[in-house]
Scaffold this motif. Structure first.
Motif, PDB file in Angstrom:
ATOM      1  N   LEU A 185     -13.076   8.832  -1.104  1.00  0.00           N
ATOM      2  CA  LEU A 185     -14.192   9.315  -0.304  1.00  0.00           C
ATOM      3  C   LEU A 185     -14.060   8.924   1.165  1.00  0.00           C
ATOM      4  CD1 LEU A 185     -17.065   8.486  -2.804  1.00  0.00           C
ATOM      5  CD2 LEU A 185     -15.864  10.656  -2.487  1.00  0.00           C
ATOM      6  N   TYR A 186     -13.692   7.657   1.414  1.00  0.00           N
ATOM      7  CA  TYR A 186     -13.498   7.201   2.794  1.00  0.00           C
ATOM      8  C   TYR A 186     -12.735   5.891   2.807  1.00  0.00           C
ATOM      9  CZ  TYR A 186     -17.538   4.148   1.845  1.00  0.00           C
ATOM     10  OH  TYR A 186     -18.399   3.233   1.302  1.00  0.00           O
ATOM     11  N   ARG A 187     -12.275   5.534   4.003  1.00  0.00           N
ATOM     12  CA  ARG A 187     -11.627   4.239   4.243  1.00  0.00           C
ATOM     13  C   ARG A 187     -12.245   3.612   5.484  1.00  0.00           C
ATOM     14  NH1 ARG A 187      -7.099   7.679   4.290  1.00  0.00           N
ATOM     15  NH2 ARG A 187      -6.238   7.865   2.219  1.00  0.00           N
ATOM     16  N   LEU A 188     -12.321   2.286   5.482  1.00  0.00           N
ATOM     17  CA  LEU A 188     -12.820   1.535   6.641  1.00  0.00           C
ATOM     18  C   LEU A 188     -11.786   0.521   7.083  1.00  0.00           C
ATOM     19  CD1 LEU A 188     -16.393   0.774   5.292  1.00  0.00           C
ATOM     20  CD2 LEU A 188     -15.762   2.551   6.920  1.00  0.00           C
ATOM     21  N   MET A 193      -5.362  -0.195  10.560  1.00  0.00           N
ATOM     22  CA  MET A 193      -5.123   0.060   9.148  1.00  0.00           C
ATOM     23  C   MET A 193      -6.388  -0.272   8.346  1.00  0.00           C
ATOM     24  SD  MET A 193      -2.417  -1.677   6.480  1.00  0.00           S
ATOM     25  CE  MET A 193      -1.011  -1.502   7.511  1.00  0.00           C
ATOM     26  N   ALA A 194      -6.772   0.636   7.480  1.00  0.00           N
ATOM     27  CA  ALA A 194      -7.970   0.443   6.660  1.00  0.00           C
ATOM     28  C   ALA A 194      -7.759  -0.663   5.626  1.00  0.00           C
ATOM     29  CB  ALA A 194      -8.326   1.742   5.956  1.00  0.00           C
ATOM     30  N   ASN A 195      -8.772  -1.464   5.416  1.00  0.00           N
ATOM     31  CA  ASN A 195      -8.709  -2.525   4.420  1.00  0.00           C
ATOM     32  C   ASN A 195      -9.715  -2.342   3.295  1.00  0.00           C
ATOM     33  OD1 ASN A 195      -6.596  -4.209   5.423  1.00  0.00           O
ATOM     34  ND2 ASN A 195      -7.944  -4.743   7.106  1.00  0.00           N
ATOM     35  N   THR A 196     -10.604  -1.364   3.442  1.00  0.00           N
ATOM     36  CA  THR A 196     -11.607  -1.068   2.428  1.00  0.00           C
ATOM     37  C   THR A 196     -11.613   0.436   2.178  1.00  0.00           C
ATOM     38  OG1 THR A 196     -12.970  -2.894   3.241  1.00  0.00           O
ATOM     39  CG2 THR A 196     -14.061  -1.275   1.848  1.00  0.00           C
ATOM     40  N   ALA A 197     -11.788   0.814   0.920  1.00  0.00           N
ATOM     41  CA  ALA A 197     -11.880   2.235   0.569  1.00  0.00           C
ATOM     42  C   ALA A 197     -12.988   2.415  -0.460  1.00  0.00           C
ATOM     43  CB  ALA A 197     -10.558   2.740   0.006  1.00  0.00           C
ATOM     44  N   ALA A 198     -13.417   3.652  -0.614  1.00  0.00           N
ATOM     45  CA  ALA A 198     -14.368   4.012  -1.672  1.00  0.00           C
ATOM     46  C   ALA A 198     -13.806   5.235  -2.369  1.00  0.00           C
ATOM     47  CB  ALA A 198     -15.745   4.303  -1.094  1.00  0.00           C
ATOM     48  N   ALA A 199     -13.910   5.258  -3.685  1.00  0.00           N
ATOM     49  CA  ALA A 199     -13.319   6.354  -4.442  1.00  0.00           C
ATOM     50  C   ALA A 199     -14.090   6.630  -5.724  1.00  0.00           C
ATOM     51  CB  ALA A 199     -11.863   6.028  -4.788  1.00  0.00           C
ATOM     52  N   LEU A 200     -13.867   7.842  -6.222  1.00  0.00           N
ATOM     53  CA  LEU A 200     -14.298   8.243  -7.559  1.00  0.00           C
ATOM     54  C   LEU A 200     -13.032   8.382  -8.379  1.00  0.00           C
ATOM     55  CD1 LEU A 200     -16.644  11.233  -6.614  1.00  0.00           C
ATOM     56  CD2 LEU A 200     -17.326   8.861  -6.964  1.00  0.00           C
ATOM     57  N   LYS A 243      -2.134   2.468  -3.653  1.00  0.00           N
ATOM     58  CA  LYS A 243      -1.335   3.269  -2.718  1.00  0.00           C
ATOM     59  C   LYS A 243      -2.032   4.589  -2.398  1.00  0.00           C
ATOM     60  CE  LYS A 243       3.229   5.209  -1.990  1.00  0.00           C
ATOM     61  NZ  LYS A 243       4.565   5.435  -2.532  1.00  0.00           N
ATOM     62  N   VAL A 244      -2.527   5.273  -3.416  1.00  0.00           N
ATOM     63  CA  VAL A 244      -3.227   6.547  -3.198  1.00  0.00           C
ATOM     64  C   VAL A 244      -4.512   6.320  -2.406  1.00  0.00           C
ATOM     65  CG1 VAL A 244      -4.529   8.378  -4.355  1.00  0.00           C
ATOM     66  CG2 VAL A 244      -2.259   7.768  -5.158  1.00  0.00           C
ATOM     67  N   CYS A 245      -5.238   5.283  -2.756  1.00  0.00           N
ATOM     68  CA  CYS A 245      -6.527   5.034  -2.097  1.00  0.00           C
ATOM     69  C   CYS A 245      -6.382   4.706  -0.618  1.00  0.00           C
ATOM     70  CB  CYS A 245      -7.279   3.925  -2.816  1.00  0.00           C
ATOM     71  SG  CYS A 245      -7.885   4.452  -4.426  1.00  0.00           S
ATOM     72  N   PHE A 246      -5.275   4.078  -0.237  1.00  0.00           N
ATOM     73  CA  PHE A 246      -5.121   3.682   1.153  1.00  0.00           C
ATOM     74  C   PHE A 246      -4.138   4.544   1.940  1.00  0.00           C
ATOM     75  CE2 PHE A 246      -7.209   0.114  -0.777  1.00  0.00           C
ATOM     76  CZ  PHE A 246      -8.195  -0.157   0.167  1.00  0.00           C
ATOM     77  N   ASN A 247      -3.432   5.454   1.261  1.00  0.00           N
ATOM     78  CA  ASN A 247      -2.474   6.316   1.961  1.00  0.00           C
ATOM     79  C   ASN A 247      -2.667   7.800   1.680  1.00  0.00           C
ATOM     80  OD1 ASN A 247      -0.937   4.094   3.096  1.00  0.00           O
ATOM     81  ND2 ASN A 247      -0.250   3.725   1.013  1.00  0.00           N
ATOM     82  N   GLY A 248      -3.325   8.146   0.576  1.00  0.00           N
ATOM     83  CA  GLY A 248      -3.476   9.545   0.183  1.00  0.00           C
ATOM     84  C   GLY A 248      -4.518  10.278   1.006  1.00  0.00           C
ATOM     85  N   GLY A 302     -17.293   2.667  -6.096  1.00  0.00           N
ATOM     86  CA  GLY A 302     -17.855   1.976  -4.944  1.00  0.00           C
ATOM     87  C   GLY A 302     -16.762   1.581  -3.965  1.00  0.00           C
ATOM     88  N   GLU A 303     -17.051   0.582  -3.147  1.00  0.00           N
ATOM     89  CA  GLU A 303     -16.065   0.102  -2.173  1.00  0.00           C
ATOM     90  C   GLU A 303     -15.227  -1.003  -2.785  1.00  0.00           C
ATOM     91  OE1 GLU A 303     -18.313   0.805   2.101  1.00  0.00           O
ATOM     92  OE2 GLU A 303     -17.713  -1.213   1.537  1.00  0.00           O
ATOM     93  N   PHE A 304     -13.960  -1.046  -2.402  1.00  0.00           N
ATOM     94  CA  PHE A 304     -13.053  -2.101  -2.855  1.00  0.00           C
ATOM     95  C   PHE A 304     -12.045  -2.370  -1.754  1.00  0.00           C
ATOM     96  CE2 PHE A 304     -12.000   2.014  -4.574  1.00  0.00           C
ATOM     97  CZ  PHE A 304     -10.694   2.211  -4.159  1.00  0.00           C
ATOM     98  N   LYS A 305     -11.451  -3.540  -1.817  1.00  0.00           N
ATOM     99  CA  LYS A 305     -10.505  -3.958  -0.791  1.00  0.00           C
ATOM    100  C   LYS A 305      -9.071  -3.635  -1.201  1.00  0.00           C
ATOM    101  CE  LYS A 305     -13.294  -7.491   1.358  1.00  0.00           C
ATOM    102  NZ  LYS A 305     -13.822  -6.554   2.308  1.00  0.00           N
ATOM    103  N   ARG A 306      -8.224  -3.504  -0.187  1.00  0.00           N
ATOM    104  CA  ARG A 306      -6.796  -3.292  -0.410  1.00  0.00           C
ATOM    105  C   ARG A 306      -6.281  -4.418  -1.312  1.00  0.00           C
ATOM    106  NH1 ARG A 306      -2.973  -0.499   2.595  1.00  0.00           N
ATOM    107  NH2 ARG A 306      -4.482  -0.114   4.261  1.00  0.00           N
ATOM    108  N   GLY A 307      -5.518  -4.053  -2.345  1.00  0.00           N
ATOM    109  CA  GLY A 307      -4.948  -5.041  -3.248  1.00  0.00           C
ATOM    110  C   GLY A 307      -5.797  -5.353  -4.472  1.00  0.00           C
TER     111      GLY A 307
END
Length: 92
Positions: free
Chosen positions: A89-92, A1-8, A64-69, A51-56
């Motif tokens: 953009l991505y999840r790690l 399960m990804a714990n970090t994501a990056a988004a616009l 929810k969108v950032c980690f499941n969409g 930029g990058e941010f952590k779950r929560g």
């Protein structure tokens, strides 16, 4: 399960404006250009880049969108801050 994501994202106050921006994106408009033009968030100046941010770290609906969409596809989400168009953009 990804714990970090990056988004616009683009933040606006009204749903109709968010839907209009989403329609422009579907017609091929550049996300970063629209973020600079319309976003009420300080990140708008950087093309909506969060930029990058952590779950929560974000409010629950946004998180929810950032980690499941679906990646890269713009999503419309309402939070206490307004209406967001989010492009993950991505999840790690």
């Amino acid at each position: 399960m990804a714990n970090t994501a990056a988004a616009l994202h683009i933040l606006v106050k009204h749903q109709d404006k968010a839907e209009d921006i989403l329609a422009q994106l579907k017609k091929g408009a550049k996300f970063q250009t629209l973020a600079k033009k319309y976003s009420n968030c300080p990140s708008g100046k950087k093309g909506g880049d969060l930029g990058e941010f952590k779950r929560g770290q974000m409010v629950p609906a946004f998180d929810k969108v950032c980690f499941n969409g679906e990646l890269i596809k713009p999503h419309l989400v309402k939070t206490k801050f307004g209406w967001h168009i989010i492009k993950v953009l991505y999840r790690l």
